[in-house]
Write a protein that holds these residues in place. Structure first.
Motif, PDB file in Angstrom:
ATOM      1  N   VAL A   7       0.843  -1.205   0.000  1.00 38.82           N
ATOM      2  CA  VAL A   7       0.000   0.000   0.000  1.00 38.82           C
ATOM      3  C   VAL A   7       0.877   1.254   0.000  1.00 38.82           C
ATOM      4  N   PHE A   8       1.866   1.272   0.905  1.00 37.27           N
ATOM      5  CA  PHE A   8       2.821   2.381   0.865  1.00 37.27           C
ATOM      6  C   PHE A   8       4.112   2.010   1.579  1.00 37.27           C
ATOM      7  N   THR A   9       5.166   2.738   1.262  1.00 38.38           N
ATOM      8  CA  THR A   9       6.469   2.581   1.921  1.00 38.38           C
ATOM      9  C   THR A   9       6.940   3.972   2.333  1.00 38.38           C
ATOM     10  N   LEU A  10       7.491   4.044   3.527  1.00 38.75           N
ATOM     11  CA  LEU A  10       7.907   5.352   4.032  1.00 38.75           C
ATOM     12  C   LEU A  10       9.261   5.235   4.733  1.00 38.75           C
ATOM     13  N   ALA A  11      10.159   6.145   4.413  1.00 40.34           N
ATOM     14  CA  ALA A  11      11.469   6.150   5.084  1.00 40.34           C
ATOM     15  C   ALA A  11      11.344   6.922   6.401  1.00 40.34           C
ATOM     16  N   PHE A  12      11.926   6.382   7.474  1.00 38.72           N
ATOM     17  CA  PHE A  12      11.792   7.041   8.788  1.00 38.72           C
ATOM     18  C   PHE A  12      12.464   8.418   8.797  1.00 38.72           C
ATOM     19  N   GLU A  13      13.497   8.597   7.982  1.00 41.18           N
ATOM     20  CA  GLU A  13      14.190   9.893   7.986  1.00 41.18           C
ATOM     21  C   GLU A  13      13.292  11.014   7.440  1.00 41.18           C
ATOM     22  N   ASP A  14      12.211  10.604   6.728  1.00 41.67           N
ATOM     23  CA  ASP A  14      11.281  11.607   6.197  1.00 41.67           C
ATOM     24  C   ASP A  14      10.174  11.952   7.191  1.00 41.67           C
ATOM     25  N   VAL A  15      10.158  11.256   8.328  1.00 40.21           N
ATOM     26  CA  VAL A  15       9.094  11.495   9.314  1.00 40.21           C
ATOM     27  C   VAL A  15       9.560  12.564  10.293  1.00 40.21           C
ATOM     28  N   GLU A  16       9.016  13.759  10.199  1.00 39.11           N
ATOM     29  CA  GLU A  16       9.384  14.837  11.127  1.00 39.11           C
ATOM     30  C   GLU A  16       8.502  14.783  12.369  1.00 39.11           C
ATOM     31  N   GLU A  17       7.199  14.690  12.148  1.00 38.65           N
ATOM     32  CA  GLU A  17       6.213  14.623  13.232  1.00 38.65           C
ATOM     33  C   GLU A  17       5.537  13.249  13.161  1.00 38.65           C
ATOM     34  N   PRO A  18       5.004  12.742  14.274  1.00 35.13           N
ATOM     35  CA  PRO A  18       4.254  11.478  14.210  1.00 35.13           C
ATOM     36  C   PRO A  18       3.088  11.586  13.216  1.00 35.13           C
ATOM     37  N   VAL A  19       2.996  10.558  12.372  1.00 31.25           N
ATOM     38  CA  VAL A  19       1.957  10.560  11.332  1.00 31.25           C
ATOM     39  C   VAL A  19       0.963   9.439  11.617  1.00 31.25           C
TER      40      VAL A  19
END
Lengths: 125, 171
Positions: free
Chosen positions: A46-58
């Protein structure tokens, strides 16, 4: 029943199971911190996300055919905060942070997998 | 005919006990790690495997899977059926041929096989990431095997005492 309660062979079986389990724990502890999270619904990513792109909790809510599941993705890990499954096993798993760890919601067919290869650099899907 | 009715009644009681224990262990499943179960109903499978043979044992496993289907859905039923079948076949084999193993060893191997079969099904369904659960499940098969073995021993002792008392009354 003439069988013994505990035999020498039982001790060997016990030690083997304990060794396998301990080896597994040690292997998990040596894994590096995850660099990305991938969410699968059935066979589809469904999706992939890199942790380094997470600034705030999503907070991310997935709508599956069998119900909804809400993920909280933070800079250092991911957890399921709410799921419309009868057993709630996925929500009880808590936060996962190391590469190779996963959260499985069998009733909804959702799998959250952490990987540490560092090949992901954004959001897809 | 009389023997058949006796066996059938005993099998029905075992199936009922397996379902009741499955429901009961569901009460404290939230206290255990995710995906883990205490395996109390495996006491009944072990009792059937050690005293009744192949067909009754596999019938108990089937009843447990049907209960899982009705109470927790098709995925849980598939896990229950596969884990239960693999574990039951090993238990039946070990009770017949595993002369060097004690009750605890057989029980532990049964619990281990149950977990291993379910992990392999998880791998087929969800991929290799599921193996992160393996160490916890393997470790939990130790207390689960211990509890099951202790319960089986107590049940067989009670059953043997009652049979002995029954014979004395007839005399």
């Amino acid at each position: 029943m003439k069988r013994k309660w505990f035999s020498v062979l039982d001790l060997a079986v016990l030690l083997t199971v304990l060794a396998l389990s301990l080896g597994g724990f040690l292997w998990l502890r040596t894994r590096e911190r995850a660099e990305s999270v991938s969410v699968f619904c059935g066979d589809e990513c469904v999706f992939t996300l890199a942790f380094e792109d997470v600034e705030e909790p999503v907070s991310h809510t997935l709508q599956t055919e069998r119900g909804t599941l809400t993920l909280l993705i933070e800079k250092d890990g991911v957890c399921v905060t709410d799921a419309a499954c009868p057993d709630g096993v996925c929500a009880r798993t808590g936060k996962i942070a190391r590469a190779g760890e996963s959260i499985v919601c069998a009733p909804l067919g959702v799998v959250v997998v952490l990987s540490g290869d560092g090949t992901v650099d954004g959001v897809t899907g | 005919m009389k023997t058949n009715v006796k066996k059938l009644t005993r099998l029905a009681l075992l199936c009922a006990a397996a379902i009741a224990l499955s429901a009961f262990e569901g009460l404290f499943t939230p206290l255990l790690p995710p995906g883990a179960k205490a395996g109390l109903s495996n006491v009944v499978v072990m009792l059937a495997a050690s005293t009744m043979g192949w067909l009754p044992t596999l019938t108990v496993v089937l009843f447990k899977a049907v209960f899982a289907l009705l109470s927790r859905g098709a995925v849980s039923a598939a896990f229950s059926a596969l884990g239960g079948l693999c574990s039951a076949i090993l238990l039946l084999f070990l009770f017949r041929y595993g002369k060097l193993l004690g009750v605890f060893g057989i029980s532990l191997l049964g619990a281990f096989t149950h977990s291993a079969a379910q992990l392999l099904l998880s791998y087929a369904l969800y991929g290799a990431a599921i193996f992160a659960y393996a160490p916890v499940f393997l470790l939990l098969s130790v207390p689960s095997g211990l509890i099951t073995a202790a319960a089986l021993r107590a049940t067989l002792a009670l059953s043997s005492r009652r049979q002995h008392q029954g014979k004395e009354r007839k005399i």
